[in-house]
Design a protein around this motif. Sequence first.
Motif, PDB file in Angstrom:
ATOM      1  N   VAL A  23       0.854  -1.189   0.000  1.00 45.04           N
ATOM      2  CA  VAL A  23       0.000   0.000   0.000  1.00 45.04           C
ATOM      3  C   VAL A  23       0.888   1.237   0.000  1.00 45.04           C
ATOM      4  N   PRO A  24       0.371   2.349  -0.521  1.00 46.33           N
ATOM      5  CA  PRO A  24       1.160   3.583  -0.490  1.00 46.33           C
ATOM      6  C   PRO A  24       1.562   3.928   0.941  1.00 46.33           C
ATOM      7  N   SER A  25       2.760   4.440   1.110  1.00 42.57           N
ATOM      8  CA  SER A  25       3.287   4.714   2.452  1.00 42.57           C
ATOM      9  C   SER A  25       2.418   5.711   3.222  1.00 42.57           C
ATOM     10  N   ASP A  26       1.772   6.621   2.530  1.00 40.16           N
ATOM     11  CA  ASP A  26       0.892   7.595   3.197  1.00 40.16           C
ATOM     12  C   ASP A  26      -0.267   6.908   3.910  1.00 40.16           C
ATOM     13  N   TRP A  27      -0.660   5.746   3.424  1.00 39.47           N
ATOM     14  CA  TRP A  27      -1.782   5.033   4.021  1.00 39.47           C
ATOM     15  C   TRP A  27      -1.404   4.419   5.355  1.00 39.47           C
ATOM     16  N   CYS A  28      -0.118   4.297   5.621  1.00 40.48           N
ATOM     17  CA  CYS A  28       0.357   3.668   6.862  1.00 40.48           C
ATOM     18  C   CYS A  28       0.500   4.670   8.003  1.00 40.48           C
ATOM     19  N   ILE A  29       0.280   5.914   7.715  1.00 42.06           N
ATOM     20  CA  ILE A  29       0.410   6.955   8.736  1.00 42.06           C
ATOM     21  C   ILE A  29      -0.929   7.151   9.428  1.00 42.06           C
ATOM     22  N   ALA A  30      -0.900   7.154  10.746  1.00 42.86           N
ATOM     23  CA  ALA A  30      -2.119   7.381  11.524  1.00 42.86           C
ATOM     24  C   ALA A  30      -1.886   8.553  12.461  1.00 42.86           C
ATOM     25  N   HIS A  31      -2.861   9.398  12.551  1.00 41.53           N
ATOM     26  CA  HIS A  31      -2.826  10.502  13.509  1.00 41.53           C
ATOM     27  C   HIS A  31      -3.666  10.064  14.700  1.00 41.53           C
ATOM     28  N   VAL A  32      -3.003   9.863  15.821  1.00 41.12           N
ATOM     29  CA  VAL A  32      -3.684   9.382  17.016  1.00 41.12           C
ATOM     30  C   VAL A  32      -4.136  10.580  17.846  1.00 41.12           C
ATOM     31  N   THR A  33      -5.409  10.554  18.190  1.00 38.86           N
ATOM     32  CA  THR A  33      -5.958  11.640  18.991  1.00 38.86           C
ATOM     33  C   THR A  33      -6.686  11.049  20.198  1.00 38.86           C
ATOM     34  N   PRO A  34      -6.555  11.675  21.363  1.00 42.98           N
ATOM     35  CA  PRO A  34      -7.254  11.155  22.550  1.00 42.98           C
ATOM     36  C   PRO A  34      -8.722  11.588  22.549  1.00 42.98           C
ATOM     37  N   ILE A  35      -9.591  10.648  22.846  1.00 36.81           N
ATOM     38  CA  ILE A  35     -11.025  10.925  22.942  1.00 36.81           C
ATOM     39  C   ILE A  35     -11.445  10.682  24.393  1.00 36.81           C
ATOM     40  N   TYR A  36     -12.080  11.666  24.973  1.00 35.51           N
ATOM     41  CA  TYR A  36     -12.521  11.602  26.370  1.00 35.51           C
ATOM     42  C   TYR A  36     -13.605  10.542  26.534  1.00 35.51           C
ATOM     43  N   LYS A  37     -13.483   9.704  27.573  1.00 35.36           N
ATOM     44  CA  LYS A  37     -14.480   8.673  27.877  1.00 35.36           C
ATOM     45  C   LYS A  37     -15.390   9.157  29.003  1.00 35.36           C
ATOM     46  N   LYS A  38     -14.833   9.183  30.232  1.00 33.86           N
ATOM     47  CA  LYS A  38     -15.602   9.608  31.394  1.00 33.86           C
ATOM     48  C   LYS A  38     -14.635   9.841  32.545  1.00 33.86           C
ATOM     49  N   GLY A  39     -15.141  10.409  33.605  1.00 34.56           N
ATOM     50  CA  GLY A  39     -14.303  10.660  34.778  1.00 34.56           C
ATOM     51  C   GLY A  39     -13.628  12.024  34.721  1.00 34.56           C
ATOM     52  N   GLN A  40     -12.575  12.144  35.518  1.00 35.50           N
ATOM     53  CA  GLN A  40     -11.844  13.417  35.593  1.00 35.50           C
ATOM     54  C   GLN A  40     -11.071  13.655  34.303  1.00 35.50           C
ATOM     55  N   LYS A  41     -11.277  14.806  33.703  1.00 32.94           N
ATOM     56  CA  LYS A  41     -10.651  15.101  32.420  1.00 32.94           C
ATOM     57  C   LYS A  41      -9.133  15.249  32.514  1.00 32.94           C
ATOM     58  N   TYR A  42      -8.604  15.470  33.692  1.00 32.49           N
ATOM     59  CA  TYR A  42      -7.162  15.646  33.818  1.00 32.49           C
ATOM     60  C   TYR A  42      -6.417  14.323  33.975  1.00 32.49           C
ATOM     61  N   GLU A  43      -7.135  13.176  34.068  1.00 27.89           N
ATOM     62  CA  GLU A  43      -6.494  11.884  34.216  1.00 27.89           C
ATOM     63  C   GLU A  43      -6.402  11.177  32.858  1.00 27.89           C
ATOM     64  N   ALA A  44      -5.191  10.776  32.493  1.00 31.92           N
ATOM     65  CA  ALA A  44      -4.927  10.172  31.183  1.00 31.92           C
ATOM     66  C   ALA A  44      -5.754   8.912  30.937  1.00 31.92           C
ATOM     67  N   GLU A  45      -6.004   8.105  31.983  1.00 27.45           N
ATOM     68  CA  GLU A  45      -6.736   6.851  31.792  1.00 27.45           C
ATOM     69  C   GLU A  45      -8.202   7.068  31.418  1.00 27.45           C
ATOM     70  N   ASN A  46      -8.678   8.295  31.470  1.00 28.15           N
ATOM     71  CA  ASN A  46     -10.057   8.595  31.096  1.00 28.15           C
ATOM     72  C   ASN A  46     -10.199   8.977  29.625  1.00 28.15           C
ATOM     73  N   TYR A  47      -9.157   8.697  28.864  1.00 32.73           N
ATOM     74  CA  TYR A  47      -9.162   8.957  27.426  1.00 32.73           C
ATOM     75  C   TYR A  47      -8.818   7.661  26.696  1.00 32.73           C
ATOM     76  N   ARG A  48      -9.336   7.524  25.494  1.00 33.81           N
ATOM     77  CA  ARG A  48      -8.953   6.380  24.671  1.00 33.81           C
ATOM     78  C   ARG A  48      -8.356   6.909  23.375  1.00 33.81           C
ATOM     79  N   PRO A  49      -7.334   6.214  22.863  1.00 32.80           N
ATOM     80  CA  PRO A  49      -6.714   6.675  21.623  1.00 32.80           C
ATOM     81  C   PRO A  49      -7.548   6.262  20.409  1.00 32.80           C
ATOM     82  N   VAL A  50      -7.687   7.166  19.472  1.00 35.69           N
ATOM     83  CA  VAL A  50      -8.370   6.871  18.222  1.00 35.69           C
ATOM     84  C   VAL A  50      -7.410   7.217  17.095  1.00 35.69           C
ATOM     85  N   SER A  51      -7.214   6.255  16.191  1.00 38.02           N
ATOM     86  CA  SER A  51      -6.313   6.460  15.062  1.00 38.02           C
ATOM     87  C   SER A  51      -7.097   6.978  13.864  1.00 38.02           C
ATOM     88  N   LEU A  52      -6.714   8.111  13.375  1.00 38.86           N
ATOM     89  CA  LEU A  52      -7.311   8.672  12.175  1.00 38.86           C
ATOM     90  C   LEU A  52      -6.401   8.298  11.012  1.00 38.86           C
TER      91      LEU A  52
END
Length: 113
Positions: A23-52
């Motif tokens: 596959v073209p090399s550009d297709w292998c690049i993912a931009h990972v962004t954190p999406i808030y789940k629940k709980g305290q927003k300042y705690e990292a474990e309350n986010y899940r990574p989503v690959s765009l």
Amino acid sequence: ELAQELAPILTYIFRRSLALGEVPSDWCIAHVTPIYKKGQKYEAENYRPVSLTSIVCKLMEHVLVSNLMKHAEENNSFYPLQRGFRQGLSCETQLLEFLDHLTDILIMSVIVV
């Protein structure tokens, strides 16, 4: 809106990718962004990574999976009790079938005794 214009170009790219086995090399690049789940927003474990990832790559993936699944269904390639990732079948239906089967066994064992 641009299907007529893009279809021949994407068809060429998809066929070339399959023929070369890469596959073209550009297709292998993912931009990972954190999406808030629940709980305290300042705690990292309350986010899940989503690959765009590349939309074109996802489109090719969809075309391949759709055709492979259709072929497998039409040719009875699945194990009869396979439920996950099959249209109209789910883990819930498998659980219900299992419970129904278990109930039949229990009823038969009570009748026999």
